[in-house]
Design a protein around this motif. Structure first.
Motif, PDB file in Angstrom:
ATOM      1  N   TYR A  58      93.662  23.722  71.786  1.00 17.87           N
ATOM      2  CA  TYR A  58      94.583  22.632  71.467  1.00 17.87           C
ATOM      3  C   TYR A  58      95.532  23.032  70.332  1.00 17.87           C
ATOM      4  CZ  TYR A  58      95.940  17.707  70.666  1.00 17.87           C
ATOM      5  OH  TYR A  58      96.621  16.528  70.529  1.00 17.87           O
ATOM      6  N   SER A  64      89.619  17.379  72.486  1.00 19.42           N
ATOM      7  CA  SER A  64      89.630  18.741  71.941  1.00 19.42           C
ATOM      8  C   SER A  64      88.352  19.075  71.178  1.00 19.42           C
ATOM      9  CB  SER A  64      90.838  18.943  71.027  1.00 19.42           C
ATOM     10  OG  SER A  64      90.685  18.238  69.797  1.00 19.42           O
ATOM     11  N   LEU A  94      94.018  22.122  77.543  1.00 16.72           N
ATOM     12  CA  LEU A  94      94.260  21.655  76.181  1.00 16.72           C
ATOM     13  C   LEU A  94      95.365  22.446  75.495  1.00 16.72           C
ATOM     14  CD1 LEU A  94      90.583  20.955  75.194  1.00 16.72           C
ATOM     15  CD2 LEU A  94      92.431  19.270  75.091  1.00 16.72           C
TER      16      LEU A  94
END
Length: 280
Positions: free
Chosen positions: A164, A223, A245
């Motif tokens: 992420y 995440s 992500l």
């Protein structure tokens, strides 16, 4: 200046590529799956991206057990379809964007992400199947592609949080590029599936649908999901979902969901697909 305008998520099941290559897309088994991508094909024809940052995992085509980078970026001018044991897919050569790729590497490494720079590699179904789903069977792909390979094959893979944050770093890098480019970022792989062992064929629709909801509307929470949750709930290959992500991290916190699609099965895998636009 360059700008990431949208994100796409999709599974990259190799059997999907075979169905396309062999002209089976309208057969009863496959037709419902390909119908789910009709919106995206029309949408991307209107959006006309200049460059796609395509996040995928290599399946022992460019890398082997001897050398598996956690994150790698393709900086070459072109990438040939890989021979995965039965010959390369009959798809066009992937044209890269070396100048932007080098800029991304420079910027992201300076943001403390250790990308492996790859100047020559072939790309397998993990990258070419998403292109086929979105663009069909053209004589040449209509835009440049920068491959971003993630290790989700050999333990340990990167955490969802790390992926992420890499997406955020890529967004910052694109924003600082001095050419006017319409850039998209795609996250590929997944959804729930397991290819071996007593749980081979596992598909967890409840997990998959919750994941689709959270990656759109609560990616921060998603995440933080630990690896073991993916393995337990989505199968050993479900860990591929962390690559989505990266895509989501590169978009705005709030996005416009243009398309959500979920289908089971395709081969022995659940298929998920999203089209997201940045909300200004």
């Amino acid at each position: 200046m360059a700008k990431i305008t949208a994100g796409v998520a999709t599974s990259h099941v190799p059997a999907i590529g075979a169905a396309i290559d062999l002209g089976k897309t309208q057969e009863p088994y496959w037709a419902p799956l390909f119908e789910g991508y009709e919106f995206a094909k029309q949408w991307i024809a209107e959006e006309k991206p200049d460059v796609i940052l395509l996040v995928y995992n290599d399946h022992a085509s460019a890398f082997s057990m001897d050398f598996v980078p956690t994150f790698a970026i393709g900086c070459a001018e072109k990438f040939e379809p890989a021979d995965e044991g039965w010959g390369p897919r009959p798809v066009p050569t992937v044209e890269g964007h070396p100048r932007l790729a080098s800029h991304l590497a420079q910027s992201v490494i300076q943001q403390d992400f250790d990308l492996t720079i790859v100047n020559k590699m072939d790309v397998d179904h993990g990258l070419t199947v998403p292109l086929s789903l979105m663009f069909g069977q053209p004589d040449a792909w209509p835009c440049k592609v920068i491959p971003i390979a993630v290790n989700v094959v050999l333990f340990p893979p990167p955490s969802g949080r790390r992926c992420y944050e890499l997406g955020k770093a890529l967004r910052k890098a694109v924003d600082s590029f001095d050419e006017d480019l319409n850039v998209q970022i795609w996250g590929t792989g997944g959804m729930s599936h397991q290819l071996q062992g007593p749980r081979a064929g596992l598909i967890n629709q409840e997990f998959d649908k919750e994941f689709l909801e959270k990656i759109v509307n609560n990616p921060e929470e998603l995440s933080r999901k630990p690896h073991i949750d993916y393995v337990r709930e989505a199968g050993s290959e479900g860990i591929e979902l962390v690559m989505w992500l990266i895509m989501r991290g590169a978009l705005n916190p709030e996005v416009i969901e243009k398309k959500r699609f979920y289908h089971v099965p395709a081969s022995n895998t659940a298929v998920g697909h999203l089209v997201l636009e940045n909300k200004e």
